[in-house]
Write a protein that holds these residues in place. Structure first.
Motif, PDB file in Angstrom:
ATOM      1  N   TRP A  22       0.830  -1.197   0.000  1.00  0.00           N
ATOM      2  CA  TRP A  22       0.000   0.000   0.000  1.00  0.00           C
ATOM      3  C   TRP A  22       0.864   1.246   0.000  1.00  0.00           C
ATOM      4  N   CYS A  23       0.384   2.271  -0.688  1.00  0.00           N
ATOM      5  CA  CYS A  23       1.129   3.519  -0.784  1.00  0.00           C
ATOM      6  C   CYS A  23       0.172   4.701  -0.664  1.00  0.00           C
ATOM      7  N   ASN A  24       0.531   5.643   0.168  1.00  0.00           N
ATOM      8  CA  ASN A  24      -0.212   6.896   0.256  1.00  0.00           C
ATOM      9  C   ASN A  24       0.714   8.029  -0.154  1.00  0.00           C
ATOM     10  N   HIS A  29      -0.312  15.464  -4.879  1.00  0.00           N
ATOM     11  CA  HIS A  29       0.500  14.915  -5.970  1.00  0.00           C
ATOM     12  C   HIS A  29      -0.393  14.067  -6.875  1.00  0.00           C
ATOM     13  N   ASN A  30      -0.435  14.468  -8.147  1.00  0.00           N
ATOM     14  CA  ASN A  30      -1.306  13.778  -9.086  1.00  0.00           C
ATOM     15  C   ASN A  30      -0.681  12.511  -9.648  1.00  0.00           C
ATOM     16  N   GLU A  50      -1.500   8.837 -13.443  1.00  0.00           N
ATOM     17  CA  GLU A  50      -1.808  10.257 -13.392  1.00  0.00           C
ATOM     18  C   GLU A  50      -3.255  10.350 -12.939  1.00  0.00           C
ATOM     19  N   ASN A  51      -3.423  10.835 -11.729  1.00  0.00           N
ATOM     20  CA  ASN A  51      -4.710  10.749 -11.032  1.00  0.00           C
ATOM     21  C   ASN A  51      -5.074   9.259 -10.927  1.00  0.00           C
ATOM     22  N   GLU A  52      -6.238   8.864 -11.363  1.00  0.00           N
ATOM     23  CA  GLU A  52      -6.604   7.453 -11.198  1.00  0.00           C
ATOM     24  C   GLU A  52      -6.318   6.617 -12.442  1.00  0.00           C
ATOM     25  N   VAL A  73      -5.910   8.751  -5.186  1.00  0.00           N
ATOM     26  CA  VAL A  73      -5.090   9.105  -4.024  1.00  0.00           C
ATOM     27  C   VAL A  73      -4.154   7.943  -3.720  1.00  0.00           C
ATOM     28  N   ASP A  74      -4.509   7.110  -2.740  1.00  0.00           N
ATOM     29  CA  ASP A  74      -3.613   6.020  -2.400  1.00  0.00           C
ATOM     30  C   ASP A  74      -3.725   4.878  -3.411  1.00  0.00           C
ATOM     31  N   SER A  75      -2.738   4.002  -3.357  1.00  0.00           N
ATOM     32  CA  SER A  75      -2.636   2.949  -4.366  1.00  0.00           C
ATOM     33  C   SER A  75      -2.232   1.639  -3.719  1.00  0.00           C
TER      34      SER A  75
END
Lengths: 113, 115
Positions: A22-24, A29-30, A50-52, A73-75
């Motif tokens: 997980w990354c936030n 930051h786009n 870039e964004n989602e 946002v997070d990924s």
């Protein structure tokens, strides 16, 4: 200002098991990047958002790797099933725009036994 | 083929000595250039960047780098190395091309500082 947050920091699993990272990113930051770093090597881009939208996933092994960035946002980066060769450090980075300086998280060190 | 080359895999310098780490790139478009440092077990930290303008750029921790278009180089320098500078250093290049936006890291140079 908080930096890029990644979890877990370390993960040990047996081969064929699934794993997720997980990354936030930094707020605002786009662009978000996932990199793979093998020992003694530079980071290699897996996927860039870039964004989602995943705008560059050409190096992502799609048979076992998947990623998502809901709401831009997070990924989460997932490997299923993991193989011995997946042992590496997985780095997440973010930037305001592509080519702006990237800010890196501390990484997740994955060991596949 | 587009590439980023760091010719020196490992460099050892004495504390207080000067340092130069080499980086060469091969891109058809005007590149954006970066140097990052990575301490053991840590993520990468940006030292400096070049987008345009003055070809000599100053960074954090006393580092500087010079962009030389004729040599396709962006070498990192520091006049006096401190023991805490021991780390892995990565050159990175971003560029826009006909095939899209690209960003690549070199393979890194490991710096050892001896007392």
């Amino acid at each position: 200002e908080a930096g890029v947050v990644q979890s877990p920091r370390y993960k040990i699993i047996e081969k064929k098991q699934p794993v997720a990272f997980w990354c936030n990113p930094i707020s605002g930051h786009n662009t978000l990047y996932w990199y793979l770093q093998n020992l003694g090597q530079g980071p290699e881009l897996l996927i860039r958002y870039e964004n989602e939208e995943a705008v560059d996933d050409s190096q992502l092994p799609k048979d076992r790797f998947s990623a998502e960035r809901l709401k831009g946002v997070d990924s989460t980066l997932k490997i299923q099933p993991a193989e011995l060769g997946d042992s590496a450090v997985y780095l997440c980075a973010s930037s305001f725009r592509v080519y702006n300086e990237q800010f890196f998280g501390p990484g997740t060190r994955l060991t596949v036994l | 083929a587009q590439s980023v080359t760091q010719p020196d895999i490992h460099i050892t310098v004495s504390e207080g000595a000067s340092l130069e780490l080499r980086c060469n790139y091969s891109y058809g478009a005007t590149p954006y250039l970066f140097w990052y440092v990575q301490s053991p077990g840590q993520g990468l930290q940006l030292l400096l960047k070049y987008f345009s303008g003055d070809t000599l750029v100053q960074g954090i921790k006393g580092f500087e780098a010079e962009f030389k278009r004729s040599q396709s180089s962006f070498n990192l320098r520091k006049p006096s190395v401190h023991w805490s500078d021991a780390a892995e250093y990565f050159c990175a290049v971003g560029a826009q091309s006909n095939t899209g936006n690209q960003f690549y890291f070199g393979t890194g140079t490991s710096l050892t500082v001896i007392p």
